[in-house]
Design a protein around this motif. Sequence first.
Motif, short mmCIF file in Angstrom:
data_model
loop_
_atom_site.label_atom_id
_atom_site.label_comp_id
_atom_site.label_asym_id
_atom_site.label_seq_id
_atom_site.Cartn_x
_atom_site.Cartn_y
_atom_site.Cartn_z
N ILE A 44 -1.26 14.67 13.06
CA ILE A 44 -1.07 13.24 12.80
C ILE A 44 -2.37 12.61 12.36
O ILE A 44 -3.40 12.76 13.03
N THR A 45 -2.34 11.91 11.24
CA THR A 45 -3.51 11.17 10.78
C THR A 45 -3.32 9.69 11.11
O THR A 45 -2.21 9.19 11.14
N VAL A 46 -4.45 9.02 11.34
CA VAL A 46 -4.44 7.59 11.65
C VAL A 46 -5.31 6.90 10.60
O VAL A 46 -6.50 6.70 10.81
N PRO A 47 -4.73 6.53 9.45
CA PRO A 47 -5.54 5.92 8.40
C PRO A 47 -6.06 4.52 8.74
O PRO A 47 -7.12 4.13 8.28
N GLU A 48 -5.30 3.78 9.56
CA GLU A 48 -5.71 2.39 9.80
C GLU A 48 -5.17 1.89 11.14
O GLU A 48 -4.06 2.22 11.54
N VAL A 49 -5.97 1.05 11.79
CA VAL A 49 -5.54 0.31 12.97
C VAL A 49 -5.92 -1.15 12.72
O VAL A 49 -7.08 -1.46 12.46
N ASN A 59 -2.07 -2.54 16.03
CA ASN A 59 -1.02 -1.93 15.22
C ASN A 59 -1.61 -0.71 14.54
O ASN A 59 -2.45 -0.83 13.65
N ALA A 60 -1.17 0.47 14.97
CA ALA A 60 -1.70 1.73 14.45
C ALA A 60 -0.73 2.28 13.42
O ALA A 60 0.45 2.47 13.69
N TYR A 61 -1.26 2.53 12.22
CA TYR A 61 -0.46 3.10 11.14
C TYR A 61 -0.77 4.59 11.09
O TYR A 61 -1.92 4.98 10.93
N ASP A 105 2.69 4.80 8.14
CA ASP A 105 1.78 4.31 7.11
C ASP A 105 2.42 4.53 5.75
O ASP A 105 2.70 5.66 5.36
N GLU A 106 2.65 3.46 5.02
CA GLU A 106 3.32 3.52 3.71
C GLU A 106 2.33 3.53 2.55
O GLU A 106 2.74 3.60 1.40
N THR A 107 1.03 3.48 2.82
CA THR A 107 0.06 3.32 1.72
C THR A 107 0.02 4.53 0.79
O THR A 107 -0.15 4.38 -0.41
N PHE A 108 0.18 5.74 1.34
CA PHE A 108 0.16 6.93 0.48
C PHE A 108 1.33 6.92 -0.48
O PHE A 108 1.19 7.23 -1.66
N GLU A 109 2.50 6.56 0.03
CA GLU A 109 3.70 6.49 -0.80
C GLU A 109 3.56 5.41 -1.87
O GLU A 109 3.92 5.62 -3.03
N GLU A 110 3.02 4.27 -1.47
CA GLU A 110 2.83 3.17 -2.43
C GLU A 110 1.81 3.56 -3.51
O GLU A 110 2.01 3.27 -4.69
N ALA A 111 0.73 4.24 -3.14
CA ALA A 111 -0.27 4.69 -4.10
C ALA A 111 0.33 5.68 -5.08
O ALA A 111 0.05 5.64 -6.30
#
Length: 139
Positions: A44-49, A59-61, A105-111
Amino acid sequence: MSRDQKPLGPTQRMLRVGELVRHALAAIFARGDVEDDALHGAVITVPEVRMSNDLKVANAYVMPLGGEHAEEIVAALNRHRKFIRGQVAPQINMKFAPELRFFVDETFEEASRIDALLRSDRVQRDLQAGEDDEDDTQA
């Protein structure tokens, strides 16, 4: 900006505490401290909190490696959030440990979506047309 105006984005303190929590969570997940069948073998990666203004909610993404079973993993983490909070508390050295909430975390999908749009034939055609127009005006 005067003292009366609120900052538009997160404060330095919110960012710093968010990074402390992120590092603590990453260490907990790397060690495999959380016992749950859904988490077994998951990286599990935690890109942002993101911290709330009062630093009481974090809020942990998170995203599992490969993105598989993300919703299931987030549900498992939310089931064990009190235990995880107890593990995070001594590592961040604050008077009160924040309440943890986990989200996919949706940022990878959005990118990836934006990258695909930029590479599409339609956008490439428009970019090429823009370059041709610049060449005409320079000549």
